[in-house]
Design a protein around this motif. Sequence first.
Motif, PDB file in Angstrom:
ATOM      1  N   VAL A 200      -3.087   5.108  -9.185  1.00  0.00           N
ATOM      2  CA  VAL A 200      -3.359   5.194  -7.746  1.00  0.00           C
ATOM      3  C   VAL A 200      -2.047   5.306  -6.981  1.00  0.00           C
ATOM      4  N   ALA A 201      -1.052   4.501  -7.365  1.00  0.00           N
ATOM      5  CA  ALA A 201       0.250   4.560  -6.687  1.00  0.00           C
ATOM      6  C   ALA A 201       0.890   5.933  -6.851  1.00  0.00           C
ATOM      7  N   GLY A 202       0.813   6.487  -8.052  1.00  0.00           N
ATOM      8  CA  GLY A 202       1.416   7.791  -8.300  1.00  0.00           C
ATOM      9  C   GLY A 202       0.764   8.910  -7.519  1.00  0.00           C
ATOM     10  N   TRP A 203      -0.558   8.971  -7.534  1.00  0.00           N
ATOM     11  CA  TRP A 203      -1.256  10.032  -6.815  1.00  0.00           C
ATOM     12  C   TRP A 203      -1.116   9.887  -5.307  1.00  0.00           C
ATOM     13  N   THR A 204      -1.191   8.666  -4.801  1.00  0.00           N
ATOM     14  CA  THR A 204      -1.038   8.465  -3.354  1.00  0.00           C
ATOM     15  C   THR A 204       0.359   8.853  -2.900  1.00  0.00           C
ATOM     16  N   GLY A 205       1.363   8.383  -3.645  1.00  0.00           N
ATOM     17  CA  GLY A 205       2.743   8.732  -3.313  1.00  0.00           C
ATOM     18  C   GLY A 205       2.986  10.224  -3.386  1.00  0.00           C
ATOM     19  N   PHE A 206       2.426  10.868  -4.407  1.00  0.00           N
ATOM     20  CA  PHE A 206       2.578  12.316  -4.546  1.00  0.00           C
ATOM     21  C   PHE A 206       1.999  13.047  -3.340  1.00  0.00           C
ATOM     22  N   GLY A 207       0.824  12.637  -2.907  1.00  0.00           N
ATOM     23  CA  GLY A 207       0.187  13.295  -1.762  1.00  0.00           C
ATOM     24  C   GLY A 207       0.985  13.137  -0.482  1.00  0.00           C
ATOM     25  N   ILE A 208       1.454  11.921  -0.208  1.00  0.00           N
ATOM     26  CA  ILE A 208       2.210  11.676   1.027  1.00  0.00           C
ATOM     27  C   ILE A 208       3.545  12.406   1.001  1.00  0.00           C
ATOM     28  N   VAL A 209       4.256  12.331  -0.131  1.00  0.00           N
ATOM     29  CA  VAL A 209       5.570  12.983  -0.223  1.00  0.00           C
ATOM     30  C   VAL A 209       5.423  14.504  -0.165  1.00  0.00           C
ATOM     31  N   THR A 210       4.359  15.053  -0.747  1.00  0.00           N
ATOM     32  CA  THR A 210       4.136  16.496  -0.661  1.00  0.00           C
ATOM     33  C   THR A 210       3.911  16.934   0.782  1.00  0.00           C
ATOM     34  N   ALA A 211       3.130  16.155   1.529  1.00  0.00           N
ATOM     35  CA  ALA A 211       2.926  16.479   2.943  1.00  0.00           C
ATOM     36  C   ALA A 211       4.248  16.388   3.713  1.00  0.00           C
ATOM     37  N   GLY A 212       5.042  15.372   3.412  1.00  0.00           N
ATOM     38  CA  GLY A 212       6.346  15.236   4.066  1.00  0.00           C
ATOM     39  C   GLY A 212       7.276  16.384   3.732  1.00  0.00           C
ATOM     40  N   ALA A 213       7.248  16.818   2.468  1.00  0.00           N
ATOM     41  CA  ALA A 213       8.094  17.945   2.072  1.00  0.00           C
ATOM     42  C   ALA A 213       7.661  19.231   2.771  1.00  0.00           C
TER      43      ALA A 213
END
Length: 138
Positions: free
Chosen positions: A12-25
Amino acid sequence: MSAHQYDHGHTVAGWTGFGIVTAGAAVLALGVCTGSGVSRAVGLGIVLLGLLVTWALHLAGWGKPTGRRPRGQWDWRVRDPGAGDGHPGCLGCRLAGRGRRRTTAAESGVPAPASAPVPGPRSGAGEPGPVDAGGPVR
């Protein structure tokens, strides 16, 4: 049963972080392409938020320890039972002040090592140091 033959570390931490960081990028890239300093700052802020959210979820038990997990914990929705004490060798856990509790020498029955003499204030190079230091201080 998991569809994967190996533990890929999906959490859950990995997928959530991936989604937020991708949007930020994406926002950051838009700011670079348009030359907008505001978009770049907002994009960097979203990326930092993603890192903090991932770290908080890891500490809450929704991440995974370093290395391979037991097969029963491969599903991404399984909480990590060892997260409360911290993971050995985990930088995120050490930054949060967690880590495996070590027993003191008195609790384990092993005598504590003799402490070395504490040298006095350092003197200049080449001058003799404290008597117990065994020579000049370098």
